[in-house]
Motif scaffolding. Structure first.
Motif, PDB file in Angstrom:
ATOM      1  N   LYS A 183       1.002  -0.656  -0.118  1.00 18.27           N
ATOM      2  CA  LYS A 183      -0.238  -0.034   0.054  1.00 18.27           C
ATOM      3  C   LYS A 183       1.208   1.643  -0.188  1.00 18.27           C
ATOM      4  CE  LYS A 183      -3.842  -1.998   2.657  1.00 18.27           C
ATOM      5  NZ  LYS A 183      -4.859  -1.934   3.729  1.00 18.27           N
ATOM      6  N   VAL A 184       0.651   2.050  -0.761  1.00 21.07           N
ATOM      7  CA  VAL A 184       1.534   3.394  -1.300  1.00 21.07           C
ATOM      8  C   VAL A 184       0.580   4.590  -0.753  1.00 21.07           C
ATOM      9  CG1 VAL A 184       3.373   2.936  -2.241  1.00 21.07           C
ATOM     10  CG2 VAL A 184       1.352   3.749  -3.702  1.00 21.07           C
ATOM     11  N   ALA A 185       0.614   5.358  -0.349  1.00 20.13           N
ATOM     12  CA  ALA A 185      -0.177   6.386  -0.211  1.00 20.13           C
ATOM     13  C   ALA A 185      -1.389   7.512  -1.333  1.00 20.13           C
ATOM     14  CB  ALA A 185       0.656   8.303   0.118  1.00 20.13           C
ATOM     15  N   SER A 186      -2.267   7.657  -1.405  1.00 18.46           N
ATOM     16  CA  SER A 186      -2.807   7.941  -2.574  1.00 18.46           C
ATOM     17  C   SER A 186      -3.031   9.619  -3.866  1.00 18.46           C
ATOM     18  CB  SER A 186      -4.475   8.379  -2.087  1.00 18.46           C
ATOM     19  OG  SER A 186      -3.942   9.647  -0.912  1.00 18.46           O
ATOM     20  N   ASP A 187      -1.308   9.886  -3.080  1.00 19.61           N
ATOM     21  CA  ASP A 187      -1.545  11.247  -3.439  1.00 19.61           C
ATOM     22  C   ASP A 187       0.447  10.311  -4.168  1.00 19.61           C
ATOM     23  OD1 ASP A 187       0.229  11.012  -1.346  1.00 19.61           O
ATOM     24  OD2 ASP A 187       0.184  12.832  -1.201  1.00 19.61           O
ATOM     25  N   LEU A 227      -1.531  -2.162  -4.634  1.00 25.44           N
ATOM     26  CA  LEU A 227      -0.893  -2.797  -5.260  1.00 25.44           C
ATOM     27  C   LEU A 227      -0.396  -4.140  -5.399  1.00 25.44           C
ATOM     28  CD1 LEU A 227       1.917  -0.298  -5.745  1.00 25.44           C
ATOM     29  CD2 LEU A 227       0.650  -0.393  -7.050  1.00 25.44           C
ATOM     30  N   VAL A 228      -0.528  -4.796  -5.941  1.00 26.79           N
ATOM     31  CA  VAL A 228      -0.590  -6.874  -6.579  1.00 26.79           C
ATOM     32  C   VAL A 228       0.533  -6.838  -6.818  1.00 26.79           C
ATOM     33  CG1 VAL A 228      -1.956  -6.976  -7.649  1.00 26.79           C
ATOM     34  CG2 VAL A 228      -1.739  -8.769  -6.014  1.00 26.79           C
ATOM     35  N   VAL A 229       1.537  -8.011  -6.193  1.00 25.71           N
ATOM     36  CA  VAL A 229       3.044  -8.239  -6.829  1.00 25.71           C
ATOM     37  C   VAL A 229       2.769  -9.493  -7.186  1.00 25.71           C
ATOM     38  CG1 VAL A 229       5.350  -8.245  -6.615  1.00 25.71           C
ATOM     39  CG2 VAL A 229       4.702  -5.995  -6.020  1.00 25.71           C
ATOM     40  N   ARG A 230       2.629 -10.260  -8.486  1.00 24.29           N
ATOM     41  CA  ARG A 230       3.142 -11.663  -8.485  1.00 24.29           C
ATOM     42  C   ARG A 230       4.086 -12.397  -9.245  1.00 24.29           C
ATOM     43  NH1 ARG A 230      -3.124 -10.912 -10.033  1.00 24.29           N
ATOM     44  NH2 ARG A 230      -3.847 -11.853  -8.183  1.00 24.29           N
ATOM     45  N   ALA A 231       5.046 -12.932  -8.787  1.00 25.30           N
ATOM     46  CA  ALA A 231       6.163 -13.257  -9.363  1.00 25.30           C
ATOM     47  C   ALA A 231       6.015 -14.588  -8.933  1.00 25.30           C
ATOM     48  CB  ALA A 231       7.280 -12.788  -8.388  1.00 25.30           C
ATOM     49  N   TRP A 232       7.107 -15.194  -9.099  1.00 28.30           N
ATOM     50  CA  TRP A 232       7.426 -16.284 -10.065  1.00 28.30           C
ATOM     51  C   TRP A 232       8.670 -17.104  -9.414  1.00 28.30           C
ATOM     52  CZ3 TRP A 232       3.576 -20.299 -11.075  1.00 28.30           C
ATOM     53  CH2 TRP A 232       2.069 -19.724 -11.453  1.00 28.30           C
ATOM     54  N   ARG A 250      10.317  -2.769   0.370  1.00 22.41           N
ATOM     55  CA  ARG A 250       9.670  -1.694   1.170  1.00 22.41           C
ATOM     56  C   ARG A 250      11.099  -1.122   1.509  1.00 22.41           C
ATOM     57  NH1 ARG A 250       6.495   1.933   3.359  1.00 22.41           N
ATOM     58  NH2 ARG A 250       7.322   2.311   5.541  1.00 22.41           N
ATOM     59  N   ALA A 251      12.625  -1.378   1.166  1.00 19.92           N
ATOM     60  CA  ALA A 251      13.871  -0.816   1.850  1.00 19.92           C
ATOM     61  C   ALA A 251      13.197   0.233   0.112  1.00 19.92           C
ATOM     62  CB  ALA A 251      15.040  -1.397   1.763  1.00 19.92           C
ATOM     63  N   GLN A 252      13.647  -0.035  -0.725  1.00 14.06           N
ATOM     64  CA  GLN A 252      13.158   0.487  -1.926  1.00 14.06           C
ATOM     65  C   GLN A 252      12.218   1.640  -2.155  1.00 14.06           C
ATOM     66  OE1 GLN A 252      15.143   0.645  -4.981  1.00 14.06           O
ATOM     67  NE2 GLN A 252      16.237  -0.787  -3.166  1.00 14.06           N
ATOM     68  N   PHE A 253      11.056   1.467  -1.664  1.00 18.65           N
ATOM     69  CA  PHE A 253      10.161   2.573  -0.640  1.00 18.65           C
ATOM     70  C   PHE A 253      10.815   3.505  -0.524  1.00 18.65           C
ATOM     71  CE2 PHE A 253       5.523  -0.148  -2.024  1.00 18.65           C
ATOM     72  CZ  PHE A 253       6.195  -0.287  -3.364  1.00 18.65           C
ATOM     73  N   ASN A 257      11.503   7.493  -0.974  1.00 12.51           N
ATOM     74  CA  ASN A 257      10.760   8.447  -0.831  1.00 12.51           C
ATOM     75  C   ASN A 257       9.541   8.432  -1.399  1.00 12.51           C
ATOM     76  OD1 ASN A 257      12.401  10.261   0.563  1.00 12.51           O
ATOM     77  ND2 ASN A 257      12.739  11.685  -1.634  1.00 12.51           N
ATOM     78  N   ILE A 258       8.823   6.979  -1.563  1.00 10.72           N
ATOM     79  CA  ILE A 258       7.573   6.415  -1.937  1.00 10.72           C
ATOM     80  C   ILE A 258       6.570   6.762  -0.520  1.00 10.72           C
ATOM     81  CG2 ILE A 258       6.109   4.658  -2.737  1.00 10.72           C
ATOM     82  CD1 ILE A 258       8.399   4.561  -5.176  1.00 10.72           C
ATOM     83  N   ALA A 259       6.202   7.391  -0.070  1.00  9.72           N
ATOM     84  CA  ALA A 259       5.342   6.763   1.663  1.00  9.72           C
ATOM     85  C   ALA A 259       3.949   5.693   1.720  1.00  9.72           C
ATOM     86  CB  ALA A 259       4.747   8.158   1.928  1.00  9.72           C
ATOM     87  N   GLY A 260       3.998   5.109   3.022  1.00 16.81           N
ATOM     88  CA  GLY A 260       2.468   4.640   2.717  1.00 16.81           C
ATOM     89  C   GLY A 260       1.545   4.884   2.788  1.00 16.81           C
TER      90      GLY A 260
END
Length: 274
Positions: A183-187, A227-232, A250-253, A257-260
């Motif tokens: 989940k990231v901030a709406s803006d 956001l939904v992530v699907r990886a194999w 999470r560390a990349q966010f 500066n990608i806020a929750g």
């Protein structure tokens, strides 16, 4: 009178000799039969191993063959000794019916165990879930199957329960899909967030290229974007990928500066009484 006594003693001696001979012959049959059982079970075991059967399947079938052969040898030895095996078989059959009625659940477990082995529902080392219990398969016995959980707890499940419930075999396939949500901030520019996620996944070696990993918007909420992530990945790497992706993304966010999502707080105003 003396002649009659002599004849009686001779008959007794002859009867004893006959009994002794039959007993010795029966004993020889028993010993040779047990040796033959040992040889046959070894041959069966070797054939099954050449057929690359699972270790649990080999153990189950060999044990079953061994028991059946020993019963046949014992009845044959008794018949050779002159014992009426027909009556013994009748008694055993009657007892078997009574025991079967009393132990119908146990016999059902045996039948279920045979079905599990024949159908190869799972094998030793598989990670399965059945009836709310999950763990790594340790043994498949006549009556039950033993699992070992990740926290080293042994779980014994009757085979009857396994055969009448859905079984999830998490290690049956070579590949598994890891599903995660963030989940990231709406803006937030969610496309930038998607690129950040996929950039990390592309650089992570344990995620395979085909099928391709995806990151899509699952939903919009009042507090943020989901956001939904699907990886194999390979089945053996599932848990490493599951945790590494969560921690790494999470560390990349944080680094970008990608806020929750924002937390909404309700403030109730209390009017002062006059």
């Amino acid at each position: 009178m003396a002649e009659s006594l002599d004849q009686f003693m001779a008959d007794i001696q002859q009867w004893g000799t006959d009994i002794g001979v039959k007993f010795l012959v029966g004993l020889v049959v028993l010993v040779l039969g047990l040796i033959l059982c040992y040889i046959i079970t070894k041959i069966v075991k070797r054939i099954l191993k050449k057929g690359k059967k699972d270790e649990t399947v080999v153990h189950f079938i060999v044990s079953l063959v061994d028991v059946v052969l020993k019963i046949v040898v014992l009845i044959s030895a008794l018949a050779t000794m002159g014992i009426n095996t027909a009556s013994i078989i009748t008694v055993l059959g009657t007892c078997g019916v009574a025991i079967g009625l009393a132990l119908k659940d146990s016999l059902g477990n045996i039948a279920s165990g045979i079905i599990i082995i024949v159908n190869e529902t799972f094998k030793k080392g598989d990670y399965i879930e059945v009836n709310g219990k999950e763990g790594i398969v340790q043994t498949i016995n006549l009556f039950n199957t033993t699992l070992l959980t990740f926290d080293n707890v042994e779980v014994v499940i009757p085979n009857g329960i396994i055969s009448t419930n859905a079984v999830k075999n998490y290690t049956a396939m070579d590949l598994r899909r890891v599903d995660l949500t963030f989940k990231v901030a709406s803006d937030t520019d969610f496309r930038f967030a998607q690129d950040t996620v996929l950039g990390f996944i592309d650089a992570y070696s344990k995620v395979i290229d085909t099928p391709e990993a995806v990151c899509r918007v699952d939903s919009f909420t009042d507090t943020g974007v989901v956001l939904v992530v699907r990886a194999w990945c390979k089945t053996a790497d599932y848990w490493d990928v599951f945790y590494d992706l969560q921690e790494g993304i999470r560390a990349q966010f944080i680094a970008n500066n990608i806020a929750g999502p924002y937390q909404s707080v309700e403030i109730a105003e209390r009017k002062k009484e006059a």
